[in-house]
Design an enzyme around this catalytic site. Structure first.
Site, mmCIF file in Angstrom:
data_model
loop_
_atom_site.group_PDB
_atom_site.id
_atom_site.type_symbol
_atom_site.label_atom_id
_atom_site.label_comp_id
_atom_site.label_asym_id
_atom_site.label_seq_id
_atom_site.Cartn_x
_atom_site.Cartn_y
_atom_site.Cartn_z
ATOM 1 N N ASP A 43 10.970 8.823 2.468
ATOM 2 C CA ASP A 43 9.998 7.736 2.459
ATOM 3 C C ASP A 43 8.589 8.202 2.115
ATOM 4 O O ASP A 43 8.287 9.398 2.086
ATOM 5 C CB ASP A 43 9.964 7.056 3.832
ATOM 6 C CG ASP A 43 11.109 6.076 4.023
ATOM 7 O OD1 ASP A 43 11.752 5.711 3.031
ATOM 8 O OD2 ASP A 43 11.335 5.663 5.172
ATOM 9 N N LYS A 65 8.065 3.247 0.464
ATOM 10 C CA LYS A 65 7.619 1.859 0.532
ATOM 11 C C LYS A 65 6.207 1.867 1.101
ATOM 12 O O LYS A 65 5.993 2.181 2.260
ATOM 13 C CB LYS A 65 8.545 1.024 1.428
ATOM 14 C CG LYS A 65 9.930 0.840 0.873
ATOM 15 C CD LYS A 65 10.752 -0.084 1.731
ATOM 16 C CE LYS A 65 11.080 0.532 3.071
ATOM 17 N NZ LYS A 65 11.899 -0.368 3.907
ATOM 18 N N MET A 178 0.663 0.191 11.793
ATOM 19 C CA MET A 178 0.502 -0.648 10.590
ATOM 20 C C MET A 178 -0.428 -1.833 10.853
ATOM 21 O O MET A 178 -0.196 -2.944 10.385
ATOM 22 C CB MET A 178 1.873 -1.141 10.100
ATOM 23 C CG MET A 178 2.822 -0.025 9.729
ATOM 24 S SD MET A 178 4.541 -0.538 9.492
ATOM 25 C CE MET A 178 5.063 -0.842 11.193
#
Length: 262
Positions: A43, A65, A178
């Site tokens: 990732d 991503k 996030m």
């Protein structure tokens, strides 16, 4: 002429948590899994230095991503993972932090099960605990915090998680992953609960050479983050435990001086 038939390798998948970023913070079991991998799917939040644990002959595929970049949809990653396992053997699915803490690891495990491919899980150090810890900020501390929340700042719909409203009401430490892009909205939630003076930390790229730290209170953290140039990936820590960080002492002294003047 005698033709040798090479027996195909049995397909198998290992979900490995890479930890918060520093290559030395992956577990020994995770590093050993990489050594035996035929294929590594990794990732965006994985430090590429961790790939050095894998064999030079292993196929390494970036399936990151991240906002603003070309990225693979989760369905495409699931299919790639299974396809590589069937064709090459041992696939290590390398994910930042821990595979099951906002890592969608169970979705990948479940997809592989549909093809009867055995999956092993190797937990990783979640950034939600390890990154504050590296900054000597405990998520729990006697007399300050008896529990902690780990909440995503943004849901798949792009909105603030409903759990954040509940978390802001609690006395627990609240770690937001996030959430930097929603910082102003998150701050408003805490202000609405009368917590404008609650200590806050914002930590960028924890455990790596790009690590940055911003310390403040709810009422000032937006400005401090801008001054310090904090960028994603970053996590937020709301709670009295942040007051234990040495950088908070000048803030404490400032408020103590104000009280004396009053």
């Amino acid at each position: 002429m005698i033709t040798q038939h090479i027996k195909p390798k049995e397909p198998r998948i290992t979900l490995v948590g890479a930890g918060p970023g520093d290559p030395e913070l992956i577990t020994m079991r995770g590093a050993n899994a990489l050594k035996s991998a035929d294929v590594v799917l990794y990732d965006a939040l994985v430090n590429e230095g961790i790939l050095d644990y894998a064999s030079p002959d292993a196929i390494k595929v970036y399936v990151g991503k991240r906002s603003g970049e070309h990225s693979y949809a989760q369905d495409a990653i699931n299919k790639l993972m299974v396809d590589y396992a069937i064709n090459y053997g041992h696939v290590v699915r390398l994910k930042g932090g821990d595979p099951f803490v906002f890592g969608r690891g169970y979705e990948e495990l479940d997809f592989a099960a549909g093809y009867s491919i055995p999956v092993t899980v190797v937990p990783g150090l979640s950034s939600s605990i390890s990154v504050p810890g590296l900054q000597q900020i405990p998520v729990t501390h006697r007399g300050l915090s008896e529990s902690f929340w780990v909440v995503t700042g943004t849901t798949t719909s792009g909105k603030i998680s409903n759990d954040l409203y509940e978390a802001a009401r609690s006395k627990a430490t609240v770690v937001v992953l996030m959430g930097l892009g929603k910082l102003k909205e998150i701050v408003k939630l805490f202000q609405n609960e009368g917590k404008g003076l609650l200590p806050v930390a914002a930590i960028q790229s924890g455990s790596t050479e790009n690590e940055k730290l911003a310390i403040g209170i709810v009422d000032t953290i937006v400005e401090v983050v801008e001054e310090r140039g904090i960028e994603a990936p970053a996590l937020l820590v709301f709670g009295e435990v942040v007051s234990l960080h040495p950088s908070f002492q000048p803030i404490r002294e400032f408020f103590n001086a104000l009280k004396e003047e009053q």
